[in-house]
Write an enzyme that holds these catalytic residues in place. Structure first.
Site, PDB file in Angstrom:
ATOM      1  N   HIS A 173       0.838  -1.214   0.000  1.00 56.47           N
ATOM      2  CA  HIS A 173       0.000   0.000   0.000  1.00 56.47           C
ATOM      3  C   HIS A 173       0.871   1.261   0.000  1.00 56.47           C
ATOM      4  CE1 HIS A 173      -3.448  -2.548   0.976  1.00 56.47           C
ATOM      5  NE2 HIS A 173      -2.796  -3.042   2.011  1.00 56.47           N
TER       6      HIS A 173
HETATM    7  C1  BDR Z   1      -2.920   1.393   5.179  1.00 57.81           C
HETATM    8  O1  BDR Z   1      -3.204   1.001   6.515  1.00 57.81           O
HETATM    9  C2  BDR Z   1      -2.025   0.704   7.200  1.00 57.81           C
HETATM   10  O2  BDR Z   1      -2.153  -0.429   7.985  1.00 57.81           O
HETATM   11  C3  BDR Z   1      -0.938   0.582   6.175  1.00 57.81           C
HETATM   12  O3  BDR Z   1       0.303   1.021   6.708  1.00 57.81           O
HETATM   13  C4  BDR Z   1      -1.412   1.481   5.055  1.00 57.81           C
HETATM   14  O4  BDR Z   1      -0.992   2.821   5.259  1.00 57.81           O
HETATM   15  C5  BDR Z   1      -3.571   0.396   4.243  1.00 57.81           C
HETATM   16  O5  BDR Z   1      -4.952   0.372   4.444  1.00 57.81           O
END
Ligand code: BDR
Ligand code: CA
Length: 302
Positions: A241
């Site tokens: 992500h």
């Molecule tokens: C986002 O949520 C967090 O757990 C990750 O670091 C990322 O920024 C993904 O949904």
């Protein structure tokens, strides 16, 4: 070189995004600000110092600690995915050196925005609390920034916390609302895009094997938890992500952008709304090119 300020809540994928930034010659990482999200803010700050000690980027960025909780609700963290310590609960992280007093993240963000203006790209990898507080402190500062690239939201796909909400926006919906309403040059990288950024385990192993040493071993060790959990959820690898958002900051052509007007629901849902666009949303991803770039830069041979 593009000067960047990275606001983050490390977090396994945040850590991989920081390593990507430090391996990217197009970027000059001026500052890192921490925010409560995956872990409480003190833990996020410790993790930034752990990663700095591990990777030793030169010159080192300024580090500032930010909000300890969302604007208007209790903090929800993500220990199931990232571990209680945010970096997979490895037992043997060395204690990192860190100053006893740190600058304030909101002041640092406002100062960087006013000083660098259009030159600055602000990359937000956690809940948008610090950005919302920067808008409150100085409404004119963030609109001066060239680009704000934020990982968050789930526009036309299911969420990853509730059926419709993504984690970063779910943690602080009020902050997301304020940032979307502020008239910024905002590029959002939601789950619609990041679910296309899936790194196969074998690809990571092969890249790290080309640069053996303590950095590679540590990346392998803390990433393993992300692979395990994403595999258990049915993915063919780990979802990158935050690294995708970072990559979209350094090379916007890695994704296709759609101008969209979004409204934020009470649980942090990102809903399409009528009217003028208030951001661009990343949609199609050039996954092969992104993964090549990520693996080339993650862990340089020493
Ligand atoms: C986002 O949520 C967090 O757990 C990750 O670091 C990322 O920024 C993904 O949904
Ligand atoms: Ca994050």
């Amino acid at each position: 070189m593009i000067p960047v300020l990275i606001d983050t809540d490390p977090g396994i994928d945040d850590a991989l995004a920081l390593l990507l930034a430090w391996g990217s010659r197009e970027l000059s990482v001026e500052a890192i600000t921490t925010v409560a999200g995956n872990v409480p803010v003190e833990v996020a700050t410790t993790n930034v110092f752990r990663l700095l000690a591990l990777r030793r980027p030169a010159p080192p960025p300024a580090v500032a600690a930010g909000a300890s909780g969302p604007l208007a609700r209790a903090l929800v963290t993500s220990p199931r995915y990232h571990g209680e310590d945010g970096l997979a609960d490895l037992p043997d992280w060395p204690e990192p050196a860190r100053p006893s007093v740190l600058p304030d993240a909101v002041a640092l963000i406002v100062d960087a925005a006013r000083r660098l203006q259009r030159l600055l790209t602000l990359v937000a990898l956690g809940p948008l609390t610090n950005l919302a507080l920067a808008l409150k402190a100085d409404a004119g500062a963030l609109p001066l920034v060239g680009r704000v690239v934020a990982m968050g939201g789930a526009v036309d796909v299911p969420g990853n916390v509730t059926p419709a909400a993504e984690f970063n926006f779910h943690v602080d919906p009020e902050a997301a609302h304020r940032v979307l309403a502020a008239g910024l040059a905002l590029d959002l990288v939601p789950l619609d895009a990041t679910r296309q950024a899936v790194l196969p385990r074998a690809g990571m192993r092969a890249a790290l094997a080309r640069a053996p040493g303590p950095l590679a071993s540590r990346i392998q060790a803390f990433s393993e938890r992300g692979f395990r959990i994403d595999h258990a959820g049915g993915a063919q690898g780990m979802m990158l992500h935050d690294p995708l958002a970072l990559a979209a900051a350094l090379d916007p052509t890695l994704v296709e952008w759609e101008p969209v007007r979004l409204a934020i629901g009470g649980d942090g849902e990102t809903r399409r709304a009528a009217g003028e666009p208030n951001c661009r949303v990343a949609r199609g991803v050039d996954t092969d090119r992104f993964l090549r770039l990520f693996l080339d830069r993650l862990c340089p041979a020493s």
